[in-house]
Design a protein around this motif. Structure first.
Motif, PDB file in Angstrom:
ATOM      1  N   CYS A  27       0.823  -1.203   0.000  1.00  0.00           N
ATOM      2  CA  CYS A  27       0.000   0.000   0.000  1.00  0.00           C
ATOM      3  C   CYS A  27       0.861   1.259   0.000  1.00  0.00           C
ATOM      4  CB  CYS A  27      -0.952   0.009   1.184  1.00  0.00           C
ATOM      5  SG  CYS A  27      -0.122  -0.140   2.753  1.00  0.00           S
ATOM      6  N   CYS A  28       0.223   2.368  -0.355  1.00  0.00           N
ATOM      7  CA  CYS A  28       0.919   3.652  -0.435  1.00  0.00           C
ATOM      8  C   CYS A  28      -0.003   4.754   0.076  1.00  0.00           C
ATOM      9  CB  CYS A  28       1.361   3.921  -1.874  1.00  0.00           C
ATOM     10  SG  CYS A  28      -0.016   4.141  -3.012  1.00  0.00           S
ATOM     11  N   HIS A  29       0.472   5.995   0.026  1.00  0.00           N
ATOM     12  CA  HIS A  29      -0.310   7.118   0.560  1.00  0.00           C
ATOM     13  C   HIS A  29      -1.458   7.542  -0.361  1.00  0.00           C
ATOM     14  CE1 HIS A  29       1.718   9.875  -2.256  1.00  0.00           C
ATOM     15  NE2 HIS A  29       2.873   9.322  -1.886  1.00  0.00           N
ATOM     16  N   GLN A  30      -2.384   8.318   0.212  1.00  0.00           N
ATOM     17  CA  GLN A  30      -3.500   8.836  -0.594  1.00  0.00           C
ATOM     18  C   GLN A  30      -2.969   9.836  -1.621  1.00  0.00           C
ATOM     19  OE1 GLN A  30      -6.338  11.480   1.315  1.00  0.00           O
ATOM     20  NE2 GLN A  30      -4.915  11.906   2.964  1.00  0.00           N
ATOM     21  N   PRO A  32      -1.905   9.131  -4.624  1.00  0.00           N
ATOM     22  CA  PRO A  32      -0.597   8.551  -4.967  1.00  0.00           C
ATOM     23  C   PRO A  32       0.056   9.252  -6.158  1.00  0.00           C
ATOM     24  CG  PRO A  32      -2.393   7.035  -5.512  1.00  0.00           C
ATOM     25  CD  PRO A  32      -2.999   8.159  -4.748  1.00  0.00           C
ATOM     26  N   PRO A  59      -5.153   4.130  -1.806  1.00  0.00           N
ATOM     27  CA  PRO A  59      -6.299   4.652  -1.054  1.00  0.00           C
ATOM     28  C   PRO A  59      -7.379   5.253  -1.954  1.00  0.00           C
ATOM     29  CG  PRO A  59      -4.264   5.286   0.012  1.00  0.00           C
ATOM     30  CD  PRO A  59      -3.884   4.694  -1.316  1.00  0.00           C
ATOM     31  N   TYR A  78      -8.982   1.544  -2.557  1.00  0.00           N
ATOM     32  CA  TYR A  78      -9.664   1.324  -1.277  1.00  0.00           C
ATOM     33  C   TYR A  78     -11.004   2.055  -1.230  1.00  0.00           C
ATOM     34  CZ  TYR A  78     -10.506   0.653   3.668  1.00  0.00           C
ATOM     35  OH  TYR A  78     -11.074   0.284   4.866  1.00  0.00           O
ATOM     36  N   CYS A  97       4.488  -1.120   3.483  1.00  0.00           N
ATOM     37  CA  CYS A  97       4.067   0.282   3.404  1.00  0.00           C
ATOM     38  C   CYS A  97       5.116   1.047   2.613  1.00  0.00           C
ATOM     39  CB  CYS A  97       3.964   0.881   4.795  1.00  0.00           C
ATOM     40  SG  CYS A  97       2.863  -0.038   5.887  1.00  0.00           S
ATOM     41  N   ARG A 105      -1.635   8.816   6.646  1.00  0.00           N
ATOM     42  CA  ARG A 105      -1.417   9.246   5.264  1.00  0.00           C
ATOM     43  C   ARG A 105      -2.200   8.408   4.247  1.00  0.00           C
ATOM     44  NH1 ARG A 105      -0.565  12.124   2.800  1.00  0.00           N
ATOM     45  NH2 ARG A 105       1.366  12.151   1.642  1.00  0.00           N
ATOM     46  N   THR A 106      -2.843   7.325   4.737  1.00  0.00           N
ATOM     47  CA  THR A 106      -3.647   6.503   3.818  1.00  0.00           C
ATOM     48  C   THR A 106      -5.131   6.823   3.953  1.00  0.00           C
ATOM     49  OG1 THR A 106      -3.975   4.695   5.391  1.00  0.00           O
ATOM     50  CG2 THR A 106      -1.975   4.614   4.044  1.00  0.00           C
ATOM     51  N   ASP A 107      -5.442   7.906   4.689  1.00  0.00           N
ATOM     52  CA  ASP A 107      -6.814   8.382   4.816  1.00  0.00           C
ATOM     53  C   ASP A 107      -7.736   7.313   5.411  1.00  0.00           C
ATOM     54  OD1 ASP A 107      -8.578  10.499   4.579  1.00  0.00           O
ATOM     55  OD2 ASP A 107      -9.267   9.922   2.593  1.00  0.00           O
ATOM     56  N   ALA A 110      -6.596   3.905   7.116  1.00  0.00           N
ATOM     57  CA  ALA A 110      -5.679   3.918   8.259  1.00  0.00           C
ATOM     58  C   ALA A 110      -6.053   2.918   9.352  1.00  0.00           C
ATOM     59  CB  ALA A 110      -5.599   5.327   8.838  1.00  0.00           C
TER      60      ALA A 110
END
Ligand SMILES: [Mn+2]
Length: 344
Positions: A27-30, A32, A59, A78, A97, A105-107, A110
């Motif tokens: 997974c990565c941050h919102q 992206p 996300p 997501y 991660c 950071r994944t909104d 999380a």
């Protein structure tokens, strides 16, 4: 040639996690970007080489200029399929991660990440990681998370067996996080890594065009409009800002990614040290997305933390305000004054 990035202990722990776990989630941050997606798709390729099919989760929506990335059709959003991802997270043995330092950071994702019993591996270049990971590869000085993924894979000895579907996303991540190797990219290792990637027959010129020459006519005209009508330059304090109202966004048929790189443009003005973008959310009232860029040692992350509920890197940061665009402009002006000694 490359210095090892993990201790021998970390390296063998990571190897055993990658080789002996079954259900792996990446997974990565919102919101992206090229680095988040590039790191994830490259890591996905590593796991496929190890005989696994990981679940790769973003996300939310990712920009149109990254749709060419190989295997991007396998990404699961997501915000579109939360129940499915939650179910997998509950039975996962490993979560990797990439390109973020805190679950927030994944909104929306999380809490599901935090409550998953899976072991966690963190590979990231944002300062102060706040995730309890079995293996934590955190290097804020690195150009990009993609560079770190390369180094990890290099040290594990997998690189030779991987192909262009690994090398292309890594190149994309390194390229986008350094503005096409124009900032944060002076370390000689970066170019050693690139020369290794090129042995996998990637077309780096095509990757550049895919990312940077993929705009609509609307985007080009939006840039013209902002630079001509919305940019405010504080000559005395070597700083500038611009606003993007919902009305502007509508007029130029704004789609995600259209504002990409725009905040760097004011820094083309001689002597300018700080550039700030204020963009109204397209749906939510009183939500202003703030983006900051700076040059040399001016810390735009400190400005982001003090005035915009945000943070990030020394020269590239972001934040968010819950107020009107006019109020946000006033906050920017206060920030310029507060930092005028460092700016001048
Ligand atoms: Mn990054």
């Amino acid at each position: 040639m490359l210095e090892p990035i993990m201790t021998d202990g970390e390296c063998s722990t990571l190897r055993s996690l990658l080789e002996n776990t079954q259900t792996v989630v990446l997974c990565c941050h919102q919101n992206p970007d090229g680095d988040a997606l590039g790191s994830m798709l490259a890591m996905g390729e590593v796991l496929r080489y190890l005989g696994k099919e990981p679940l790769m989760v973003v996300p939310d929506q990712y920009p149109d200029y990254l749709h060419w990335l190989p295997n991007s059709e396998k990404l699961v959003r997501y915000d579109k399929r939360p129940e499915y991802v939650d179910t997998v997270l509950k039975i996962a043995d490993l979560i990797i991660c990439l390109d973020f330092n805190a679950f927030s950071r994944t909104d929306e994702m999380a809490s599901a990440l935090a409550s998953s019993p899976a072991k966690k591996v963190l590979i990231d270049h944002h300062p102060e990681p706040d995730i309890d990971a079995t293996v934590c590869v955190s290097h804020p000085e690195a150009s990009s998370t993609a560079e770190l993924v390369f180094r990890v894979v290099w040290q594990l000895g997998y690189f030779e067996q991987l192909g262009k579907h690994f090398a292309g996303p890594i190149y994309c991540g390194m390229m986008t996080d350094t503005g096409g190797f124009t900032y944060n990219s002076n370390h000689p290792d970066i170019f050693m890594i690139i020369s290794e990637l090129l042995t996998k027959n990637i077309d780096k010129d095509k990757i550049y065009r895919n990312v940077y020459h993929n705009y609509s006519e609307h985007r080009l005209r939006l840039v013209g409009h902002v630079l001509c009508n919305r940019l405010v330059v504080d000559e005395e304090r070597h700083a500038a800002f611009y606003t993007l109202s919902r009305e502007d966004l509508k007029r130029f048929h704004f789609i995600k990614g259209d504002a990409e790189g725009l905040v760097n443009m004011p820094l083309q003005i001689k002597g300018l040290k700080l550039s700030i973008s204020l963009r109204e959310d397209t749906d939510r009232d009183n939500t202003i997305w703030v983006s900051l860029r700076s040059v040399d040692d001016f810390p735009c992350n400190e400005v982001a933390a003090r005035f915009f509920n945000g943070g990030g890197h020394l020269n590239a940061s972001g934040g968010r305000l819950n107020c009107s665009l006019d109020e946000a402009v006033e906050i920017v002006k206060q920030a310029f004054i507060a930092f005028e000694d460092t700016l001048k």
